[in-house]
Write an enzyme that holds these catalytic residues in place. Structure first.
Site, PDB file in Angstrom:
ATOM      1  N   LYS A  35       0.852  -1.185   0.000  1.00 28.08           N
ATOM      2  CA  LYS A  35       0.000   0.000   0.000  1.00 28.08           C
ATOM      3  C   LYS A  35       0.882   1.226   0.000  1.00 28.08           C
ATOM      4  CE  LYS A  35      -3.842   2.298   0.309  1.00 28.08           C
ATOM      5  NZ  LYS A  35      -3.405   3.045  -0.904  1.00 28.08           N
ATOM      6  N   LYS A  85       5.492   3.290   8.363  1.00 32.56           N
ATOM      7  CA  LYS A  85       4.320   4.160   8.522  1.00 32.56           C
ATOM      8  C   LYS A  85       3.045   3.316   8.570  1.00 32.56           C
ATOM      9  CE  LYS A  85       4.164   7.476   5.516  1.00 32.56           C
ATOM     10  NZ  LYS A  85       3.861   8.449   4.436  1.00 32.56           N
ATOM     11  N   ASN A  90      -2.065  19.207  -1.325  1.00 31.73           N
ATOM     12  CA  ASN A  90      -3.066  18.509  -0.521  1.00 31.73           C
ATOM     13  C   ASN A  90      -2.739  18.506   0.969  1.00 31.73           C
ATOM     14  OD1 ASN A  90      -3.722  15.491   0.664  1.00 31.73           O
ATOM     15  ND2 ASN A  90      -5.440  16.451  -0.378  1.00 31.73           N
ATOM     16  N   LYS A 132       5.334   1.756  -3.087  1.00 31.11           N
ATOM     17  CA  LYS A 132       5.269   3.118  -3.637  1.00 31.11           C
ATOM     18  C   LYS A 132       5.517   3.041  -5.135  1.00 31.11           C
ATOM     19  CE  LYS A 132       4.754   7.382  -2.208  1.00 31.11           C
ATOM     20  NZ  LYS A 132       4.056   7.897  -1.008  1.00 31.11           N
ATOM     21  N   GLN A 175       7.279   3.803   3.888  1.00 26.02           N
ATOM     22  CA  GLN A 175       5.865   3.405   3.928  1.00 26.02           C
ATOM     23  C   GLN A 175       5.659   2.120   4.741  1.00 26.02           C
ATOM     24  OE1 GLN A 175       3.927   5.554   1.565  1.00 26.02           O
ATOM     25  NE2 GLN A 175       2.251   5.003   2.928  1.00 26.02           N
ATOM     26  N   ASP A 218       0.032  10.939  -4.329  1.00 21.10           N
ATOM     27  CA  ASP A 218       1.196  11.548  -3.665  1.00 21.10           C
ATOM     28  C   ASP A 218       1.440  12.841  -4.457  1.00 21.10           C
ATOM     29  OD1 ASP A 218       3.432  10.756  -1.524  1.00 21.10           O
ATOM     30  OD2 ASP A 218       4.479  11.715  -3.174  1.00 21.10           O
ATOM     31  N   SER A 236      -6.790   5.825   3.837  1.00 18.87           N
ATOM     32  CA  SER A 236      -6.860   4.974   2.635  1.00 18.87           C
ATOM     33  C   SER A 236      -7.267   3.560   3.025  1.00 18.87           C
ATOM     34  CB  SER A 236      -5.496   4.917   1.943  1.00 18.87           C
ATOM     35  OG  SER A 236      -5.283   6.044   1.129  1.00 18.87           O
TER      36      SER A 236
HETATM   37  P1  NDP Z   1       0.803  17.930  -3.933  1.00 17.35           P
HETATM   38  O1  NDP Z   1       1.246  17.582  -5.287  1.00 17.35           O
HETATM   39  O2  NDP Z   1      -0.644  18.120  -3.659  1.00 17.35           O
HETATM   40  O3  NDP Z   1       1.550  19.245  -3.419  1.00 17.35           O
HETATM   41  C1  NDP Z   1       2.930  19.299  -3.338  1.00 17.35           C
HETATM   42  C2  NDP Z   1       3.318  20.689  -2.882  1.00 17.35           C
HETATM   43  O4  NDP Z   1       4.704  20.689  -2.574  1.00 17.35           O
HETATM   44  C3  NDP Z   1       3.103  21.739  -3.956  1.00 17.35           C
HETATM   45  O5  NDP Z   1       2.835  22.976  -3.356  1.00 17.35           O
HETATM   46  C4  NDP Z   1       4.452  21.749  -4.654  1.00 17.35           C
HETATM   47  O6  NDP Z   1       4.765  22.955  -5.334  1.00 17.35           O
HETATM   48  C5  NDP Z   1       5.393  21.557  -3.490  1.00 17.35           C
HETATM   49  N1  NDP Z   1       6.616  20.903  -3.975  1.00 17.35           N
HETATM   50  C6  NDP Z   1       6.727  19.737  -4.638  1.00 17.35           C
HETATM   51  N2  NDP Z   1       7.995  19.493  -4.982  1.00 17.35           N
HETATM   52  C7  NDP Z   1       8.691  20.544  -4.532  1.00 17.35           C
HETATM   53  C8  NDP Z   1      10.053  20.874  -4.587  1.00 17.35           C
HETATM   54  N3  NDP Z   1      10.952  20.093  -5.181  1.00 17.35           N
HETATM   55  N4  NDP Z   1      10.447  22.036  -4.004  1.00 17.35           N
HETATM   56  C9  NDP Z   1       9.545  22.835  -3.412  1.00 17.35           C
HETATM   57  N5  NDP Z   1       8.240  22.575  -3.339  1.00 17.35           N
HETATM   58  C10 NDP Z   1       7.822  21.437  -3.897  1.00 17.35           C
HETATM   59  O7  NDP Z   1       1.399  16.782  -2.987  1.00 17.35           O
HETATM   60  P2  NDP Z   1       0.952  16.356  -1.512  1.00 17.35           P
HETATM   61  O8  NDP Z   1       0.509  17.535  -0.754  1.00 17.35           O
HETATM   62  O9  NDP Z   1       0.071  15.191  -1.638  1.00 17.35           O
HETATM   63  O10 NDP Z   1       2.348  15.822  -0.915  1.00 17.35           O
HETATM   64  C11 NDP Z   1       3.243  16.664  -0.194  1.00 17.35           C
HETATM   65  C12 NDP Z   1       4.160  15.801   0.631  1.00 17.35           C
HETATM   66  O11 NDP Z   1       3.401  15.021   1.559  1.00 17.35           O
HETATM   67  C13 NDP Z   1       5.008  14.800  -0.142  1.00 17.35           C
HETATM   68  O12 NDP Z   1       6.246  14.639   0.508  1.00 17.35           O
HETATM   69  C14 NDP Z   1       4.219  13.503  -0.009  1.00 17.35           C
HETATM   70  O13 NDP Z   1       5.033  12.376  -0.177  1.00 17.35           O
HETATM   71  C15 NDP Z   1       3.716  13.641   1.406  1.00 17.35           C
HETATM   72  N6  NDP Z   1       2.547  12.849   1.765  1.00 17.35           N
HETATM   73  C16 NDP Z   1       1.380  12.927   1.046  1.00 17.35           C
HETATM   74  C17 NDP Z   1       0.269  12.213   1.439  1.00 17.35           C
HETATM   75  C18 NDP Z   1      -1.036  12.326   0.746  1.00 17.35           C
HETATM   76  O14 NDP Z   1      -2.002  11.715   1.213  1.00 17.35           O
HETATM   77  N7  NDP Z   1      -1.157  13.091  -0.304  1.00 17.35           N
HETATM   78  C19 NDP Z   1       0.329  11.296   2.597  1.00 17.35           C
HETATM   79  C20 NDP Z   1       1.582  11.351   3.324  1.00 17.35           C
HETATM   80  C21 NDP Z   1       2.633  12.082   2.891  1.00 17.35           C
HETATM   81  P3  NDP Z   1       4.700  23.003  -6.943  1.00 17.35           P
HETATM   82  O15 NDP Z   1       3.244  22.965  -7.269  1.00 17.35           O
HETATM   83  O16 NDP Z   1       5.387  24.248  -7.310  1.00 17.35           O
HETATM   84  O17 NDP Z   1       5.420  21.770  -7.426  1.00 17.35           O
HETATM   85  O1  2IT Z   2       3.078   8.930   1.629  1.00 13.09           O
HETATM   86  C1  2IT Z   2       1.930   8.496   1.826  1.00 13.09           C
HETATM   87  O2  2IT Z   2       1.620   7.915   2.877  1.00 13.09           O
HETATM   88  C2  2IT Z   2       0.922   8.708   0.778  1.00 13.09           C
HETATM   89  N1  2IT Z   2       1.236   9.313  -0.240  1.00 13.09           N
HETATM   90  C3  2IT Z   2      -0.460   8.128   0.930  1.00 13.09           C
HETATM   91  C4  2IT Z   2      -0.467   6.682   0.538  1.00 13.09           C
HETATM   92  C5  2IT Z   2      -1.835   6.043   0.505  1.00 13.09           C
HETATM   93  O3  2IT Z   2      -1.847   4.872   0.103  1.00 13.09           O
HETATM   94  O4  2IT Z   2      -2.841   6.642   0.856  1.00 13.09           O
END
Ligand code: NDP
Ligand code: 2IT
Length: 445
Positions: free
Chosen positions: A89, A113, A240, A125, A110, A165, A377
């Site tokens: 997952k 986690k 997100n 992943k 993961q 992600d 999830s």
């Molecule tokens: P999104 O794509 O929704 O948003 C990512 C954000 O981070 C955007 O604002 C983006 O800016 C910025 N970003 C991405 N890459 C870079 C970079 N190299 N330098 C600076 N800013 C950057 O992703 P999420 O919010 O889903 O994910 C954010 C983090 O959280 C990641 O590390 C992800 O692995 C982690 N995560 C996500 C989960 C989920 O459920 N979505 C669960 C657990 C962890 P820009 O638009 O300019 O690229």
């Molecule tokens: O990093 C993470 O835990 C996620 N991007 C969410 C993974 C998931 O299966 O919901």
């Protein structure tokens, strides 16, 4: 050389160039030293050697046609790291920086986690070096369909369940699901999570990672006699995780003053107007700098790293890995930061983590603090299996409960292994013990 040191050296030798993977493994193995001392039998069955080697890695070609008819070729990945406690997952990341080392670091994190959530999910992943930025909806759809044309062979509701992600949200999950259904001729809802509400998605999944982060940090602050009321918060990212962390922090009375995207950051001393950020990012897919055209009191600064020079009580890195490096950590400590909550995966370098801990800054580690997304999830998978829907309140309550439990597990493992208040080590140990137990019980596989 100790057993763990030997394994780490071997990981570096066998996986050349995969620096993020080395970093993630190093951080975990260092904190497992007291566990190995207590369980010398792990060495005899090469448990750690098996733990750091993915069960399966799939890499594939993803050809697609843009709107002008030009052919592009991206690379797709799925790393099925560990299935000891449940089906693989983990999310899919679409970002130009993606290569095997990034997907392996994320897959490795993961495992622990997912173990911490207490739910039956293994670690995996995937993703691609495809850049969704600037692509039309049709191009994103065509890419997702081509990606699924290969991925479908490797996933399934009891085998491997991807989600979103960076760069993968409800839109992409929808296109991926549509193609999977077309190929398989079955509405297998539990094969992907983060789905739209109309076809098997869970209420509160969109909010879950950000909300969960705020719940975990709430518990950590409370354990040290603090709360969110009137605390100044800086959040990196505007995606997100960042958006829903901001929402819940504001609900608890914190003042969020800065957010960013990869181009730069906004500073709004009066407090971020989240509706504007949601409109710009979730609806219009624009850059964060547009915010200052609407709220003229706010300032925009080019370049994202400067966000860590803003004085704050709580810093929530919710963008990407290695966002907070040692220099940023020094600046934050100099500005008297009290707590760090890792919303992104591995957002602090190992040196930065060490520096925060040495300076008594509370640190909520990613694999515990951002586990609310994957936990929800897993709740989506449960609802899909039962073919029913829970209300927003019901899911949110379960999420809160899970985050409280993850905090308690990290807190008590840290204490038991002689590092009270070190939630980094506590989370690694608590997550690992369950995986190790499951691996031990299942023999050498
Ligand atoms: P999104 O794509 O929704 O948003 C990512 C954000 O981070 C955007 O604002 C983006 O800016 C910025 N970003 C991405 N890459 C870079 C970079 N190299 N330098 C600076 N800013 C950057 O992703 P999420 O919010 O889903 O994910 C954010 C983090 O959280 C990641 O590390 C992800 O692995 C982690 N995560 C996500 C989960 C989920 O459920 N979505 C669960 C657990 C962890 P820009 O638009 O300019 O690229
Ligand atoms: O990093 C993470 O835990 C996620 N991007 C969410 C993974 C998931 O299966 O919901």
């Amino acid at each position: 050389m100790s057993y763990l040191q030997e394994v780490l050296e071997e990981v570096k030798k066998r996986n050349p160039g995969e620096i993020e993977f080395h970093q993630a493994v190093e951080e975990v193995l260092i904190s497992l030293a007291p566990v190995i001392e207590k369980h010398p039998e792990y060495k005899n069955i090469a448990l750690i050697e098996r733990f750091v080697e993915p069960e399966r890695v799939v890499m594939f070609r993803v050809p697609w046609l843009d709107d002008q008819g030009k052919v592009h070729v991206n690379r797709g990945f799925r790393v099925q790291f560990n299935s000891a406690i449940g089906p693989y997952k983990g999310g899919l990341r679409f970002h130009p920086s993606v290569y095997l080392g990034i997907i392996k670091f994320l897959g490795f994190e993961q495992i622990l986690k997912n173990s911490l959530t207490g739910l039956p999910i293994g670690g995996g992943k995937g993703g691609s070096d495809f850049d969704p930025k600037g692509k039309t909806d049709t191009e994103v759809m065509k890419f997702c369909q081509s990606f699924m044309n290969e991925l479908y062979r490797h996933i399934g509701q009891d085998l491997d369940v991807p989600a979103g992600d960076i760069g993968v949200g409800a839109r992409e999950v929808g296109y991926l699901f549509g193609q999977y259904k077309k190929i398989k001729n079955q509405h297998e809802a539990g094969v992907l999570t983060g789905k739209g509400l109309a076809y098997g998605g869970s209420l509160a999944r969109k909010e879950a990672t950000g909300f969960g982060l705020i719940y975990f940090v709430r518990e950590m602050l409370a354990a040290h006699g603090m709360d969110y009321k009137d605390k100044t918060v800086v959040i990196s990212g505007a995606g997100n995780v960042a958006i829903y962390a901001c929402q819940k922090a504001q609900e608890y009375g914190a003042k969020v003053i800065a957010m960013c995207d990869s181009s730069g950051y906004i500073l709004d001393e009066e407090g971020i107007k989240l509706d504007t950020v949601k409109q710009l990012k979730e609806v219009e897919r624009k850059r964060i700098k547009e915010y200052v055209n609407i709220h003229t009191n706010a300032k925009y600064f080019e370049g994202q790293q400067g966000i860590w020079t803003i004085p704050c009580d709580i810093a929530l890195p919710c963008a990407t890995q290695n966002d907070i490096q040692l220099e940023n950590a020094k600046k934050l400590v100099e500005n008297r930061v009290k707590a760090i909550g890792e919303g992104a995966n591995m957002p602090c370098t190992n040196e930065a983590v060490e520096y925060f801990l040495e300076n008594n800054v509370l640190l909520a580690p990613a694999k515990a603090a951002n586990a609310g997304g994957v936990a929800t999830s897993a709740l989506e998978m449960s609802q899909n299996s039962m073919r029913l829907h829970w209300s927003f309140e019901e899911v949110n309550e379960k999420l809160d409960h899970i985050m409280v439990n993850i905090f308690k597990a990290s807190q008590s493992a840290a204490k038991e292994y002689g590092m009270p208040g070190n939630y980094v080590a506590g989370a690694n140990i608590a997550g690992f013990l369950k995986v190790a137990d499951a691996m031990m019980s299942q023999g050498i596989v």
